[in-house]
Design a protein around this motif. Structure first.
Motif, mmCIF file in Angstrom:
data_model
loop_
_atom_site.group_PDB
_atom_site.id
_atom_site.type_symbol
_atom_site.label_atom_id
_atom_site.label_comp_id
_atom_site.label_asym_id
_atom_site.label_seq_id
_atom_site.Cartn_x
_atom_site.Cartn_y
_atom_site.Cartn_z
ATOM 1 N N PRO A 17 40.907 47.639 41.913
ATOM 2 C CA PRO A 17 42.066 47.380 41.055
ATOM 3 C C PRO A 17 41.615 46.948 39.667
ATOM 4 O O PRO A 17 40.579 46.314 39.508
ATOM 5 C CB PRO A 17 42.789 46.242 41.782
ATOM 6 N N ALA A 18 42.396 47.302 38.673
ATOM 7 C CA ALA A 18 42.109 46.918 37.297
ATOM 8 C C ALA A 18 42.398 45.436 37.106
ATOM 9 O O ALA A 18 43.168 44.834 37.860
ATOM 10 C CB ALA A 18 42.973 47.743 36.348
ATOM 11 N N LEU A 19 41.801 44.872 36.088
ATOM 12 C CA LEU A 19 41.993 43.457 35.763
ATOM 13 C C LEU A 19 43.470 43.101 35.675
ATOM 14 O O LEU A 19 43.896 42.041 36.127
ATOM 15 C CB LEU A 19 41.275 43.134 34.453
ATOM 16 N N ALA A 20 44.271 44.003 35.116
ATOM 17 C CA ALA A 20 45.705 43.750 34.943
ATOM 18 C C ALA A 20 46.432 43.539 36.268
ATOM 19 O O ALA A 20 47.523 42.973 36.299
ATOM 20 C CB ALA A 20 46.350 44.896 34.173
ATOM 21 N N ALA A 21 45.837 43.961 37.380
ATOM 22 C CA ALA A 21 46.464 43.808 38.694
ATOM 23 C C ALA A 21 46.365 42.376 39.224
ATOM 24 O O ALA A 21 47.021 42.034 40.205
ATOM 25 C CB ALA A 21 45.830 44.770 39.700
ATOM 26 N N VAL A 90 31.923 38.700 26.072
ATOM 27 C CA VAL A 90 32.674 37.844 26.980
ATOM 28 C C VAL A 90 32.912 38.624 28.257
ATOM 29 O O VAL A 90 32.829 39.852 28.281
ATOM 30 C CB VAL A 90 34.034 37.381 26.389
ATOM 31 N N VAL A 91 33.202 37.894 29.314
ATOM 32 C CA VAL A 91 33.653 38.510 30.555
ATOM 33 C C VAL A 91 35.044 37.977 30.848
ATOM 34 O O VAL A 91 35.395 36.866 30.445
ATOM 35 C CB VAL A 91 32.713 38.232 31.754
ATOM 36 N N GLU A 92 35.815 38.793 31.514
ATOM 37 C CA GLU A 92 37.139 38.384 31.971
ATOM 38 C C GLU A 92 37.096 38.331 33.485
ATOM 39 O O GLU A 92 36.508 39.210 34.126
ATOM 40 C CB GLU A 92 38.191 39.371 31.503
ATOM 41 N N ILE A 93 37.711 37.306 34.038
ATOM 42 C CA ILE A 93 37.723 37.090 35.472
ATOM 43 C C ILE A 93 39.159 37.202 35.967
ATOM 44 O O ILE A 93 40.040 36.486 35.480
ATOM 45 C CB ILE A 93 37.157 35.699 35.850
ATOM 46 N N GLY A 94 39.391 38.123 36.879
ATOM 47 C CA GLY A 94 40.705 38.265 37.503
ATOM 48 C C GLY A 94 40.672 37.598 38.855
ATOM 49 O O GLY A 94 39.715 37.778 39.618
ATOM 50 N N THR A 95 41.702 36.822 39.165
ATOM 51 C CA THR A 95 41.758 36.089 40.428
ATOM 52 C C THR A 95 43.113 36.288 41.077
ATOM 53 O O THR A 95 44.147 36.222 40.408
ATOM 54 C CB THR A 95 41.523 34.576 40.190
ATOM 55 N N ALA A 96 43.083 36.509 42.384
ATOM 56 C CA ALA A 96 44.313 36.635 43.171
ATOM 57 C C ALA A 96 44.063 36.030 44.547
ATOM 58 O O ALA A 96 42.927 35.925 44.997
ATOM 59 C CB ALA A 96 44.715 38.099 43.324
ATOM 60 N N VAL A 110 37.580 39.731 40.417
ATOM 61 C CA VAL A 110 36.746 40.708 39.724
ATOM 62 C C VAL A 110 36.233 40.070 38.440
ATOM 63 O O VAL A 110 36.893 39.214 37.852
ATOM 64 C CB VAL A 110 37.498 42.029 39.395
ATOM 65 N N VAL A 111 35.044 40.494 38.044
ATOM 66 C CA VAL A 111 34.459 40.096 36.768
ATOM 67 C C VAL A 111 34.331 41.377 35.948
ATOM 68 O O VAL A 111 33.737 42.356 36.414
ATOM 69 C CB VAL A 111 33.077 39.437 36.953
ATOM 70 N N CYS A 112 34.926 41.377 34.754
ATOM 71 C CA CYS A 112 34.974 42.583 33.917
ATOM 72 C C CYS A 112 34.413 42.312 32.534
ATOM 73 O O CYS A 112 34.491 41.184 32.036
ATOM 74 C CB CYS A 112 36.420 43.054 33.765
ATOM 75 N N GLN A 113 33.877 43.371 31.931
ATOM 76 C CA GLN A 113 33.429 43.306 30.535
ATOM 77 C C GLN A 113 33.818 44.621 29.874
ATOM 78 O O GLN A 113 33.485 45.700 30.396
ATOM 79 C CB GLN A 113 31.918 43.101 30.443
ATOM 80 N N ASP A 114 34.521 44.531 28.785
ATOM 81 C CA ASP A 114 34.947 45.715 28.029
ATOM 82 C C ASP A 114 35.657 46.739 28.922
ATOM 83 O O ASP A 114 35.407 47.949 28.823
ATOM 84 C CB ASP A 114 33.749 46.367 27.328
ATOM 85 N N ALA A 154 50.910 47.284 45.847
ATOM 86 C CA ALA A 154 51.419 48.458 45.135
ATOM 87 C C ALA A 154 50.719 48.678 43.802
ATOM 88 O O ALA A 154 50.773 49.770 43.253
ATOM 89 C CB ALA A 154 52.913 48.308 44.904
ATOM 90 N N THR A 155 50.045 47.651 43.254
ATOM 91 C CA THR A 155 49.407 47.806 41.956
ATOM 92 C C THR A 155 48.016 48.388 42.057
ATOM 93 O O THR A 155 47.376 48.621 41.053
ATOM 94 C CB THR A 155 49.331 46.451 41.213
ATOM 95 N N GLU A 156 47.511 48.606 43.269
ATOM 96 C CA GLU A 156 46.148 49.146 43.410
ATOM 97 C C GLU A 156 46.095 50.602 43.036
ATOM 98 O O GLU A 156 46.962 51.349 43.158
ATOM 99 C CB GLU A 156 45.663 48.972 44.843
#
Length: 156
Positions: A17-21, A90-96, A110-114, A154-156
């Motif tokens: 899943p994307a960070l936005a999820a 920077v890194v962005e961290i998504g948490t659920a 997830v850990v994301c960069q760019d 549903a967002t996956e």
């Protein structure tokens, strides 16, 4: 870094899943000292990134989840490395929240960069009674608040 996660029957990197999820997002600045001799972000640093996301959930966003006399501890951490993280940036961290149990819950991160997913993690966090040092059931309010951070399939 293989997209198939070593053929262990897990999701391919492109299926993540994307960070936005993820309902919670945090950022961390990469430091030069986070790199290793290969020039990419060292594997040990990813645990710190994941901690940033966990703390965002447990302290900042949903503070007061622990019952009086209890604290949260990590009982399990699974971490899959999918791509190189590079300094600077920077890194962005998504948490659920993935699941909520009687005395524990499972985080998906997830850990994301760019826009690239660098790593995916799953952590089991247990509420522990600080005197007995054993697991303690989550309160009803904590369960309700944790469930509000479950990522919709549903967002996956």
């Amino acid at each position: 870094m293989a997209d198939d996660l070593g053929g262990q029957g897990q999701r391919r990197g492109s299926d993540l899943p994307a960070l936005a999820a993820f309902p919670l997002r945090a950022t961390d600045k990469l430091r030069y000292g986070d790199t290793d001799r290969q020039g990419h972000v060292n594997n040990a640093v990813y645990s710190t990134f994941l901690e940033t996301g966990r703390v965002e959930l447990l302290s900042s966003v949903a503070g007061g989840l622990a019952e009086p006399g209890a604290a949260f501890v990590i009982a399990r951490l699974e971490l899959d490395f999918l791509a190189e993280g590079l300094w600077p940036g920077v890194v962005e961290i998504g948490t659920a929240i993935e699941t909520v149990g009687r005395s524990s819950f499972t985080l998906e991160q997830v850990v994301c960069q760019d826009g690239r997913v660098l790593a995916r993690a799953r952590s089991v966090v247990v509420q522990m009674n600080e005197q007995t040092r054993r697991s303690q059931p989550l309160g009803e309010d904590a369960v309700a608040r944790l469930k509000s951070y479950i990522r919709p399939a549903a967002t996956e």
